[in-house]
Design a protein around this motif. Structure first.
Motif, mmCIF file in Angstrom:
data_model
loop_
_atom_site.group_PDB
_atom_site.id
_atom_site.type_symbol
_atom_site.label_atom_id
_atom_site.label_comp_id
_atom_site.label_asym_id
_atom_site.label_seq_id
_atom_site.Cartn_x
_atom_site.Cartn_y
_atom_site.Cartn_z
ATOM 1 N N LEU A 78 -24.398 -6.108 3.399
ATOM 2 C CA LEU A 78 -24.584 -6.107 1.950
ATOM 3 C C LEU A 78 -23.814 -4.944 1.340
ATOM 4 O O LEU A 78 -23.939 -3.802 1.796
ATOM 5 N N THR A 80 -23.572 -2.824 -2.047
ATOM 6 C CA THR A 80 -24.233 -2.518 -3.303
ATOM 7 C C THR A 80 -23.607 -1.234 -3.853
ATOM 8 O O THR A 80 -22.548 -0.823 -3.379
ATOM 9 N N ARG A 114 -20.417 -13.935 -5.830
ATOM 10 C CA ARG A 114 -20.905 -14.739 -6.942
ATOM 11 C C ARG A 114 -19.737 -15.244 -7.780
ATOM 12 O O ARG A 114 -18.675 -14.617 -7.840
ATOM 13 N N ALA A 293 -27.655 -9.547 -12.212
ATOM 14 C CA ALA A 293 -28.698 -8.766 -11.531
ATOM 15 C C ALA A 293 -29.578 -8.003 -12.509
ATOM 16 O O ALA A 293 -30.667 -7.575 -12.141
ATOM 17 N N HIS A 297 -31.600 -12.632 -10.484
ATOM 18 C CA HIS A 297 -31.759 -12.018 -9.166
ATOM 19 C C HIS A 297 -30.454 -11.598 -8.495
ATOM 20 O O HIS A 297 -30.468 -11.062 -7.389
ATOM 21 N N CYS A 299 -27.648 -12.516 -6.839
ATOM 22 C CA CYS A 299 -27.067 -12.794 -5.521
ATOM 23 C C CYS A 299 -26.415 -14.173 -5.516
ATOM 24 O O CYS A 299 -26.870 -15.085 -6.199
ATOM 25 N N ALA A 319 -24.517 -7.605 -4.042
ATOM 26 C CA ALA A 319 -25.605 -7.821 -4.983
ATOM 27 C C ALA A 319 -25.285 -7.025 -6.242
ATOM 28 O O ALA A 319 -24.809 -5.890 -6.162
ATOM 29 N N GLY A 326 -29.757 -5.028 -7.888
ATOM 30 C CA GLY A 326 -29.185 -6.050 -7.009
ATOM 31 C C GLY A 326 -29.683 -6.010 -5.581
ATOM 32 O O GLY A 326 -30.107 -7.022 -5.033
ATOM 33 N N PHE A 330 -31.945 -8.714 -3.658
ATOM 34 C CA PHE A 330 -31.389 -9.317 -2.448
ATOM 35 C C PHE A 330 -32.408 -9.249 -1.313
ATOM 36 O O PHE A 330 -32.654 -10.243 -0.616
ATOM 37 N N LYS A 334 -34.127 -12.845 -2.174
ATOM 38 C CA LYS A 334 -33.256 -13.727 -1.389
ATOM 39 C C LYS A 334 -33.575 -13.678 0.104
ATOM 40 O O LYS A 334 -33.773 -14.725 0.742
#
Length: 576
Positions: A78, A80, A114, A293, A297, A299, A319, A326, A330, A334
């Motif tokens: 991930l 971020t 995204r 975000a 949500h 993601c 995210a 984010g 996530f 998610k």
């Protein structure tokens, strides 16, 4: 701290953020491979399982992805960031760059991103396809209509709205209270005039007039459902679970009772297949779904991420905004819902942004200021600590700018080391995958030596109000949350109706840990005011609207749209 080589490569790439070419010029000069070749050569997907949208975009067939169920999953990374500032952080650029960097060092990697919304493209932020020499292409297509997914999502949302009003017009057999209709229309554009409207004016033949409003498409529950559905069957089930309003007796009325789910699913039949494109270095990228975000949500779709994990050894996803929004969503929404276990979190920072969090004005960011950097580190420090609370290993990367000084770099390295994390400088903006190679090596090494012990921040059975209070205290540094008697009653109502096990999705400003966008650094002791609670029964979470946040943004005084045009050669200019 490890610094990537800043010298321009043979391809003419320049040091970070001093390239003579704009992002769109770099993108338009890219030598793209046919998408069927990328699918076959990079991912082993036969041509018959990719539906081309032109030469360089395609959708991967869901039935092919179902055949991969028994394959082991790759590693999930991930990306971020710290709390965003006008100085920029470069999260998508880093996500793309790290993917190219992993491929550069011989790993099989792809990124899951995204889809960009037209709102920021024509507003302030611009597109979301990366930047410099770390982009996904075709950039113009991705940032504009792409494969039409957002149009399908908006159409499905608005079909339900039309069916609700039509049901009321033709007798309202379900007894919907027109004062308690919660389903709003959407458009994928920043348009403040549509936030609050009165619909059905003009006489009896136009229906019963009522207060209504629009959200931006990326804030729609249909978008959230689209991104959290595990299959087409799950998508259709979730669409039927949408609560559109209540009767006078406060009985929830669902989309399935309006008989809308089937036709909504039909509009999304093609959209639900994930989109395959490529980076500037012809590495695969899956771009699918796109909730904001700060109001959703944040993601990309579960289907896309799970597909990536079956197709590659490393999947790099992102995210939205800072880790407090984010990354938290996530992890808590998610990953909780999809059963995902992230192996590493990369937090993106810039020296410039950290100095801004330390009180430096934007015009003075090019001047060395170690003291301001140390003060602004409080923001990064909290994000590091927050991610560690989820049991996921952390790596910090500095998105390199030419104005960064050795003293500032050394200070940041020392501060990160004190928190027990490595800090790696990446020049993916200026040198693509080669500039992110060191970051890629650190990412692989961190995953190999630090196993992830991922766990959500709170348990499913914790009451909704306590879930929100936990997020506020543990991640935002708040003393508490505040709410009036109407919100208190709504919390109790949602618990009684059986939604207490849902996670909470916080809608608040992305510019601060608090609800005051001007509170930089790491504010503590503040109170998070809860203004509204929205049930997303199909997406299976409760949205807590906190502070002054809009689910329909407006355009700035000088929108980016003013500078976009099509040149004599038919090429788009001014998109960034």
């Amino acid at each position: 701290m490890t610094t990537a080589t800043p010298a321009p490569s043979a391809s003419g790439k320049n040091n970070q953020h001093i390239s003579p070419k704009s992002d769109i010029e770099i993108s338009q000069a890219a030598k793209m491979r046919p998408i069927l070749d990328v699918a076959r050569e990079k991912l082993g997907i036969p041509a018959e399982h990719v539906q081309p949208y032109g030469h360089y975009k395609g959708k991967i067939a869901l039935d092919y992805l179902e055949q991969l169920e028994s394959k082991p999953d790759g590693k999930l990374i991930l990306v971020t960031a710290i709390t965003p500032t006008p100085a920029g952080e470069g999260k998508t650029t880093t996500t793309v760059g790290l993917t190219d960097g992993l491929n550069f060092i011989g790993k099989k990697a792809l990124c899951c991103l995204r889809e960009p919304s037209l709102g920021p493209c024509f507003g302030v932020k611009g597109g979301a396809a990366g930047g410099g020499y770390a982009q996904v292409v075709p950039m113009e297509d991705i940032n504009l209509h792409f494969t039409g997914d957002f149009h399908a999502i908006g159409a499905a949302n608005n079909l339900l709205a039309a069916l609700v009003d039509n049901h009321i017009y033709w007798g309202n057999s379900l007894g919907l209270d027109t004062r308690r209709i919660s389903w709003r229309r959407v458009v994928d554009m920043n348009d403040r005039a549509l936030r609050s409207i009165v619909s059905s004016l003009g006489g009896v033949s136009n229906g019963f007039s009522r207060e209504d409003g629009f959200d931006i498409t990326v804030a729609s529950e249909v978008m959230a459902i689209f991104c959290l559905a595990s299959s087409f069957a799950d998508l259709q089930k979730r669409l039927g679970n949408i609560v559109v309003g209540q009767t006078r007796e406060k009985k929830n009325i669902r989309s399935s009772e309006i008989k809308a789910a089937g036709s909504m699913a039909a509009l999304l039949k093609d959209a639900i297949a994930p989109n395959l494109v490529q980076t500037l270095e012809n590495n695969p990228a899956i771009i699918h779904g796109g909730p904001f975000a700060n109001i959703a949500h944040g993601c990309n779709s579960v289907i896309a991420t799970k597909a990536g994990l079956k197709l590659a050894d490393y999947v790099v996803t992102e995210a939205g905004f800072g880790a407090d929004l984010g990354a938290e969503k996530f992890f808590d929404i998610k990953c909780r819902k999809a059963g995902l276990k992230p192996d590493l979190t990369v937090i993106v920072a810039t020296i410039r942004a950290l100095k801004m969090h330390g009180g430096v004005a934007k015009d003075d960011l090019k001047t060395e200021n170690v003291a301001a950097l140390e003060a602004g580190f409080s923001n990064l420090k909290r994000h590091i600590g927050n991610v560690k609370k989820f049991g996921v290993p952390v790596l910090v990367t500095v998105n390199k700018f030419s104005s960064d000084t050795p003293a500032e770099m050394a200070a940041l390295e020392k501060l990160c080391k004190a928190e027990g994390v490595d800090c790696v400088v990446a020049d993916n903006w200026g040198s693509g995958g080669e500039g992110a190679a060191e970051l890629a090596r650190y990412a692989v090494a961190t995953i190999e030596k630090q196993p992830s012990n991922f766990k959500p921040l709170y348990a499913d059975d914790l009451p909704l109000v306590e879930k929100l209070r936990t997020i506020a205290r543990e991640l935002y540094g708040a003393a508490d949350i505040s709410y009036d008697s109407a919100i208190k009653s709504r919390f109790a109502e949602l618990e009684k109706e059986g939604f207490g096990h849902f996670p909470v999705c916080v809608a608040k400003t992305q510019y601060s840990f608090s609800t005051d966008a001007n509170a930089k650094g790491a504010p503590s002791g503040h109170v998070i005011p809860v203004r509204e609670l929205r049930l997303s029964a199909g997406a299976e979470f409760v949205v807590a609207v906190c502070g002054d946040i809009m689910t329909m943004p407006g355009l700035p005084k000088v929108p980016a749209a003013n500078n976009i045009e099509v040149g004599p050669d038919g090429r788009i200019q001014g998109l960034f």
